[in-house]
Design a protein around this motif. Sequence first.
Motif, PDB file in Angstrom:
ATOM      1  N   ASP A   1      28.399 -26.879  -5.713  1.00  0.00           N
ATOM      2  CA  ASP A   1      28.887 -25.901  -7.034  1.00  0.00           C
ATOM      3  C   ASP A   1      30.042 -25.266  -6.381  1.00  0.00           C
ATOM      4  O   ASP A   1      30.986 -25.083  -7.244  1.00  0.00           O
ATOM      5  CB  ASP A   1      27.887 -25.131  -7.483  1.00  0.00           C
ATOM      6  CG  ASP A   1      27.163 -25.827  -8.573  1.00  0.00           C
ATOM      7  OD1 ASP A   1      27.004 -26.988  -8.944  1.00  0.00           O
ATOM      8  OD2 ASP A   1      25.888 -25.139  -8.907  1.00  0.00           O
ATOM      9  N   HIS A   2      30.006 -24.785  -5.284  1.00  0.00           N
ATOM     10  CA  HIS A   2      31.086 -23.902  -4.706  1.00  0.00           C
ATOM     11  C   HIS A   2      32.092 -24.194  -3.446  1.00  0.00           C
ATOM     12  O   HIS A   2      32.906 -23.527  -3.397  1.00  0.00           O
ATOM     13  CB  HIS A   2      30.432 -22.453  -4.312  1.00  0.00           C
ATOM     14  CG  HIS A   2      29.771 -21.923  -5.415  1.00  0.00           C
ATOM     15  ND1 HIS A   2      28.468 -22.163  -5.538  1.00  0.00           N
ATOM     16  CD2 HIS A   2      29.984 -20.831  -6.264  1.00  0.00           C
ATOM     17  CE1 HIS A   2      27.906 -21.542  -6.644  1.00  0.00           C
ATOM     18  NE2 HIS A   2      29.033 -20.636  -7.049  1.00  0.00           N
ATOM     19  N   GLU A   3      32.105 -25.353  -3.217  1.00  0.00           N
ATOM     20  CA  GLU A   3      32.469 -25.936  -1.969  1.00  0.00           C
ATOM     21  C   GLU A   3      34.112 -26.085  -2.323  1.00  0.00           C
ATOM     22  O   GLU A   3      35.081 -26.005  -1.490  1.00  0.00           O
ATOM     23  CB  GLU A   3      32.084 -26.954  -1.262  1.00  0.00           C
ATOM     24  CG  GLU A   3      32.168 -28.178  -2.165  1.00  0.00           C
ATOM     25  CD  GLU A   3      31.501 -29.412  -1.197  1.00  0.00           C
ATOM     26  OE1 GLU A   3      31.276 -29.384  -0.059  1.00  0.00           O
ATOM     27  OE2 GLU A   3      31.312 -30.569  -1.861  1.00  0.00           O
ATOM     28  N   ASN A   4      34.388 -26.219  -3.562  1.00  0.00           N
ATOM     29  CA  ASN A   4      35.926 -26.507  -3.786  1.00  0.00           C
ATOM     30  C   ASN A   4      36.543 -25.248  -4.280  1.00  0.00           C
ATOM     31  O   ASN A   4      38.011 -25.048  -4.416  1.00  0.00           O
ATOM     32  CB  ASN A   4      36.000 -27.489  -5.126  1.00  0.00           C
ATOM     33  CG  ASN A   4      35.725 -28.764  -4.766  1.00  0.00           C
ATOM     34  OD1 ASN A   4      35.827 -29.576  -3.737  1.00  0.00           O
ATOM     35  ND2 ASN A   4      34.959 -29.655  -5.905  1.00  0.00           N
ATOM     36  N   GLU A   5      35.892 -24.204  -4.296  1.00  0.00           N
ATOM     37  CA  GLU A   5      36.341 -22.810  -4.919  1.00  0.00           C
ATOM     38  C   GLU A   5      36.865 -22.033  -3.431  1.00  0.00           C
ATOM     39  O   GLU A   5      37.761 -21.445  -3.530  1.00  0.00           O
ATOM     40  CB  GLU A   5      35.312 -22.015  -5.569  1.00  0.00           C
ATOM     41  CG  GLU A   5      34.858 -22.653  -6.775  1.00  0.00           C
ATOM     42  CD  GLU A   5      33.677 -21.834  -7.258  1.00  0.00           C
ATOM     43  OE1 GLU A   5      33.187 -20.908  -6.812  1.00  0.00           O
ATOM     44  OE2 GLU A   5      33.080 -22.624  -8.488  1.00  0.00           O
ATOM     45  N   ARG A   6      36.177 -22.168  -2.500  1.00  0.00           N
ATOM     46  CA  ARG A   6      36.431 -21.463  -1.416  1.00  0.00           C
ATOM     47  C   ARG A   6      35.504 -22.080  -0.068  1.00  0.00           C
ATOM     48  O   ARG A   6      34.446 -22.891  -0.327  1.00  0.00           O
ATOM     49  CB  ARG A   6      35.824 -19.894  -1.374  1.00  0.00           C
ATOM     50  CG  ARG A   6      34.306 -20.009  -1.837  1.00  0.00           C
ATOM     51  CD  ARG A   6      34.131 -18.191  -2.186  1.00  0.00           C
ATOM     52  NE  ARG A   6      32.754 -18.208  -2.776  1.00  0.00           N
ATOM     53  CZ  ARG A   6      31.676 -17.885  -2.024  1.00  0.00           C
ATOM     54  NH1 ARG A   6      31.693 -17.731  -0.628  1.00  0.00           N
ATOM     55  NH2 ARG A   6      30.443 -17.869  -2.548  1.00  0.00           N
TER      56      ARG A   6
END
Length: 150
Positions: free
Chosen positions: A42-47
């Motif tokens: 869920d979050h790896e593309n954000e940071r």
Amino acid sequence: MKNSLGIAIQKANNALARDRDQFAKTLGLTGRQVSAINFIADHENERDLFQRDLEHEFNIRKATASSLVTAMVAKNLLIRVPSTTDARYKRLLLTPHARQMAQQIAAFFATSERRMQTLLADQFSLSIQSLQQISQAFTATPTMQHSKKP
């Protein structure tokens, strides 16, 4: 206590954990591994994500997060790569094997969330807010309250 909120929360948490663990078993994983894959996907593309992000997200201790990451690396679910800004820190990335399972895992959690929304109906948002307040209050304030004398 007849109507203990703490016990009700614990029972609900146990029921959710058992449901997650049963699903995880179908993939040959543990419940925590499934949750970690879902969080990272869920979050790896954000940071960049690090072990400390797992500690914070799941409110687990450093040793628990370390064991989780080590087991996931050994199972070919995660790889650790040096951070782009500080090589002392290791980013957590899903392997292609974990990425294949991520969609199934996301669908499972989405279904669970819909079930809870249906059960709580109009009280859903208030329930989330209330549980977040409890979590923050009890995380920020250790059991010092118990040791104070009147």
